[in-house]
Structures are given as structure tokens and as C-alpha cells.
Write a protein that holds these residues in place. Structure first.
Motif, short mmCIF file in Angstrom:
data_model
loop_
_atom_site.label_atom_id
_atom_site.label_comp_id
_atom_site.label_asym_id
_atom_site.label_seq_id
_atom_site.Cartn_x
_atom_site.Cartn_y
_atom_site.Cartn_z
N ASN B 45 0.84 -1.20 0.00
CA ASN B 45 0.00 0.00 0.00
C ASN B 45 0.87 1.25 0.00
O ASN B 45 1.97 1.25 0.57
N ASN B 46 0.37 2.31 -0.61
CA ASN B 46 1.07 3.60 -0.70
C ASN B 46 2.40 3.51 -1.45
O ASN B 46 3.31 4.28 -1.19
N LYS B 49 0.38 2.21 -6.55
CA LYS B 49 -0.32 1.24 -7.40
C LYS B 49 -1.23 1.95 -8.41
O LYS B 49 -1.20 1.63 -9.60
N SER B 81 -10.99 2.71 -8.62
CA SER B 81 -11.34 1.85 -7.48
C SER B 81 -12.80 2.00 -7.05
O SER B 81 -13.35 1.12 -6.39
N ASP B 158 -7.74 -1.84 -7.92
CA ASP B 158 -8.15 -2.28 -6.59
C ASP B 158 -9.68 -2.31 -6.43
O ASP B 158 -10.22 -1.92 -5.40
N SER B 161 -11.60 -4.49 -3.51
CA SER B 161 -11.53 -4.14 -2.08
C SER B 161 -12.80 -3.44 -1.61
O SER B 161 -13.06 -3.36 -0.42
#
Lengths: 248, 189
Positions: B45-46, B49, B81, B158, B161
């Protein structure tokens, strides 16, 4: 004022009128239903108020439609960077909504005197500028992902953004008309009142005000509130909703 | 099908005065393996992506380096996302809107549209306005419309999620079918 508030005020006024007829003793402040019906007859014979009410409602709707069309064309011609999420325009947008209608009306009278057409044009331009600021504010609040997704479908990112702006603002026409109809009503009536325009419903209000006859003032205001309520209701009914940020 | 990132450098504007470095001389070579329906890029994460996918889709430009896309990929579509459909439009109207960005009309792809609506279980919902909170439903609209618009490669940022487990499984099944039937390359981060 929202349509809900207008409905509540109208209901309170109606309750007062009924109470004045049957409960409250005769007094110079609250008209009875009989006095009101006399007031309607007098207002009709002296001013032809229903025709003027419809004419003013038509003028308000014409201002709204012209201003909205003008605003939409303006927004499509504006540079795309205006819609990016920075604070450059936020303060100007806010200032546009802060100018009281009475001041605007006074300025119109000062500049254009009793010229009804000039007043109509100025009110239209003023409303259009308010709608432009409103649209910019709204477009800047749309999530970036819309631009990201749609720009990958198109050959040109700029073309995609212009198209997206069109698609996002067109369904909001009714929202914009509804959001601005009260301000157009108030500016039109204040300008007409100060100009003593006998062709407008403002002339009817002026007539009732000059006579300072309570039933006449009541009747003229009641009819005005009823038509504003139904205009608002009609415009709100046309609304299809606008995109807002998703709640997760 | 192949996408190459060659010595990419990219900084994100964090505020008026600050820039956050995301990639410096970053290189990546992604090839499609037809044995799998989705190519998954694993990054913590961070670590950029979304920026990686946006660079691949051409939404953002690198400050240095280049993105090379093989000639068999004519259109890359980025799916963010969170869904980006119009809540004032029905399923069919949404697909029409999406197609219009690719200069296509629904009538041009009518047969394919019917097949895709059938495959994605949207049959019978063509005149239904998607619920703003129904993310799985809205993602399905975006994915099938992207295929209709001619996307050979679809980048999924993503998206799973934000879905509950059964909806995510259903969407993955749909993606598998689409990848097989239309030879679409799905890349997920």
C-alpha cells in the motif's frame, strides 16, 4: 426559501384567516375570509391580478430558461483548468451568492430606470452568471475518477472532458432551475415594485401596498406564494438527480 | 500483449509547494499469460499502485522515461477503485454514454451488447437505474461497456476491495469468462 417552508407559511396564513373568521374577534390586523373574498374581487376588478401573476411567472421562467441556456454554453466555452480542484474560484463563487437581491434591484433601477426590457436582460445575465458559478462549483466537486475513466475511452483527454461536462450538467438543468427560481422571483418582483411596473405582478403588490389594505395585501401575497410553491414543485419534479461522491 | 515501463520517474503534487516522489527510474515489463484471466501486480500500500495503472493508461505522464505498449493493444481502459457510472441513467443509457466517448453508438454493437448483457447477468435490468451503492453492479456495467468500446486491455484499480466477498467472487468469475471469450487482458493492482 424552500417549497416546504413556503407550504408551511401558506398553511399558517390559512389557519390565521380561518381563525380570524370564526375565533378571533373583528380587528384591523387580521382579515376574515369574507374580507379576503372581497379583496380578491377588488384586486381582480382593479388590477386583473391573475393575468399579471401568470405573466410574471412566465417572465420568471423565461429568465430561468434563457439564463440556464446561456450558462451552459458559457461553461462549455470555459477553459478546462477552471474545473480542476483548486481554490482559485471558490471565493468568487461565494461572493456571487452573497449580494443581496435588494441591492441588485436598486442597482438595476439606478442604471436602467424604468426600462422593463433592460431590467429583464440584466436579471437574465445576473442569473446566468450565478448559474455559471454554481455549475463550476458543482463540476469541481465531481470525483476525479469520472475524468480518469472516460478519458481512457476517448482518443483525446480534452474532448472526453468536454463531453463529460456536457453529460454531467445536462441532467442537472431542473436542479439549477429550482435552485435559482426563488432568487429570480425576488429580484423580478423587487425591481418591478420599485419601478412601479403595472404590467407585472409587482404592480399588484404595489397597488395593495399603496392602499395599505390588509385583506388586499394578504390576498396578493397568498396568490404569489401559491404560484411560487407550484413553480418550485414543478421544477423539483423534473429533477433526475446529480452525481455525488459515493458513500462507502 | 505487453506493456513496458522504461526508467519511469513520476512525482505527485502533494500541495502547492510539495511534490511527492512516487517512482524514480522504475522499470517494469508485463506480459500477458493466457493461462490466467487476470494479471496481478503486487505492490505494498502507498507504493503508487494507482499511479502505476494511470501511467500505463496514459492518464498521467511520467516526468522521464517512457511507457511502451505493444501494437496489438489498441485501447487501454482504466477502471478506478470506485465506480464511475451516471446515477441518473439506466444500464442501457449508461452503456450508451460510455460508448459515446469511444465515438460508438449502441446500434453499432447491438449483437455484442446483447451477448455481454446476458453473460454479465444484467439481462432484464437494461431499464434499471443502478443503485449508487451497488458497486458490483456498476463495475459490471463499466467492464462490459469498456469491452464494447473496444478495450483490449482493462486496468482494474483495486476494485475488489470495495466489494463484499460474494460480489467480488461473482465479478472475478465474470472477468474470467470475458478474458476467455474476448481475449481481453485484465491487469489488477
Amino acid at each position: 426559501m424552500s417549497t416546504k417552508k413556503t407550504a408551511v407559511i401558506s398553511l399558517i396564513l390559512l389557519t390565521i384567516v380561518i381563525a380570524a373568521e370564526f375565533v378571533i374577534p373583528t380587528n384591523p390586523y387580521l382579515p376574515t375570509a369574507t374580507e379576503l373574498s372581497e379583496g380578491v374581487k377588488l384586486l381582480h376588478s382593479e388590477t386583473g391580478f391573475l393575468f399579471k401573476l401568470i405573466a410574471t411567472a412566465g417572465e420568471v421562467l423565461a429568465v430561468l430558461l434563457l439564463a440556464t441556456g446561456l450558462a451552459f454554453v458559457t461553461v462549455l466555452l470555459l477553459p478546462l483548468k477552471l474545473f480542476s480542484q483548486n481554490d482559485a474560484l471558490r471565493s468568487h463563487g461565494f461572493a456571487g451568492y452573497m449580494v443581496p437581491h435588494f441591492i441588485i434591484a436598486l442597482l438595476i433601477i439606478t442604471w436602467f430606470g424604468n426600462d422593463g426590457f433592460a431590467g429583464f436582460v440584466v436579471i437574465t445575465l445576473l442569473t446566468a452568471s450565478q448559474i455559471v458559478l454554481f455549475l463550476i462549483k458543482r463540476l469541481r466537486s465531481y470525483p476525479m475518477r469520472y475524468i480518469e475513466f472516460f478519458s481512457t475511452l476517448s482518443d483525446s483527454s480534452e474532448k472526453a472532458q468536454k463531453k463529460l461536462i456536457q453529460k454531467l450538467i445536462l441532467p442537472s438543468i431542473a436542479e439549477d432551475l429550482y435552485a435559482h427560481h426563488l432568487s429570480v422571483w425576488s429580484i423580478t418582483l423587487i425591481v418591478g415594485f420599485l419601478q412601479n411596473n403595472n404590467d407585472s405582478y409587482a404592480g399588484v403588490l404595489r397597488y395593495a401596498y399603496d392602499l395599505w389594505d390588509t385583506p388586499l395585501v394578504f390576498v396578493s401575497v397568498m396568490f404569489l406564494m401559491v404560484i411560487i410553491y407550484f413553480t418550485g414543485l414543478g421544477l423539483k419534479g423534473l429533477s433526475v438527480g446529480v452525481i455525488t461522491e459515493d458513500v462507502q | 500483449m505487453n506493456i513496458q515501463l522504461k526508467k519511469i520517474s513520476y512525482s505527485l503534487t502533494a500541495s502547492h509547494f510539495k511534490e511527492k516522489l512516487i517512482f524514480r527510474d522504475f522499470s517494469l515489463d508485463i506480459n500477458r499469460d493466457t493461462n490466467f484471466s487476470i494479471t496481478k501486480v503486487l505492490l505494498p500500500n502507498n507504493y503508487g499502485k494507482s499511479s502505476l495503472l494511470k501511467l500505463m493508461a496514459g492518464i498521467i505522464k511520467p516526468s522521464s522515461g517512457e511507457v511502451v505498449v505493444s501494437s496489438d493493444i489498441k485501447k487501454i481502459v482504466y477502471i478506478p477503485s470506485l465506480p464511475a457510472t451516471f446515477n441518473f441513467a439506466t444500464v442501457e443509457q449508461n452503456i450508451e454514454h460510455i460508448l459515446s466517448f469511444a465515438e460508438l453508438k449502441l446500434a453499432d454493437v447491438k449483437d455484442e451488447y446483447k451477448t455481454l448483457v446476458e453473460i454479465s447477468d444484467l439481462s432484464g435490468y437494461e431499464d434499471h437505474r443502478p443503485d449508487p451503492l451497488s458497486f458490483g453492479f456498476r463495475f459490471r456495467i463499466m467492464i462490459i461497456a469498456s469491452i464494447l468500446a473496444g478495450a483490449q486491455c482493462i486496468l482494474l484499480d483495486d476494485i475488489f476491495s470495495h466489494l463484499d466477498s460474494p460480489t467480488a467472487s461473482e465479478l472475478k468469475e465474470l472477468i474470467e469468462i470475458l478474458a476467455q471469450k474476448y481475449s481481453t487482458w485484465f491487469i489488477e493492482v
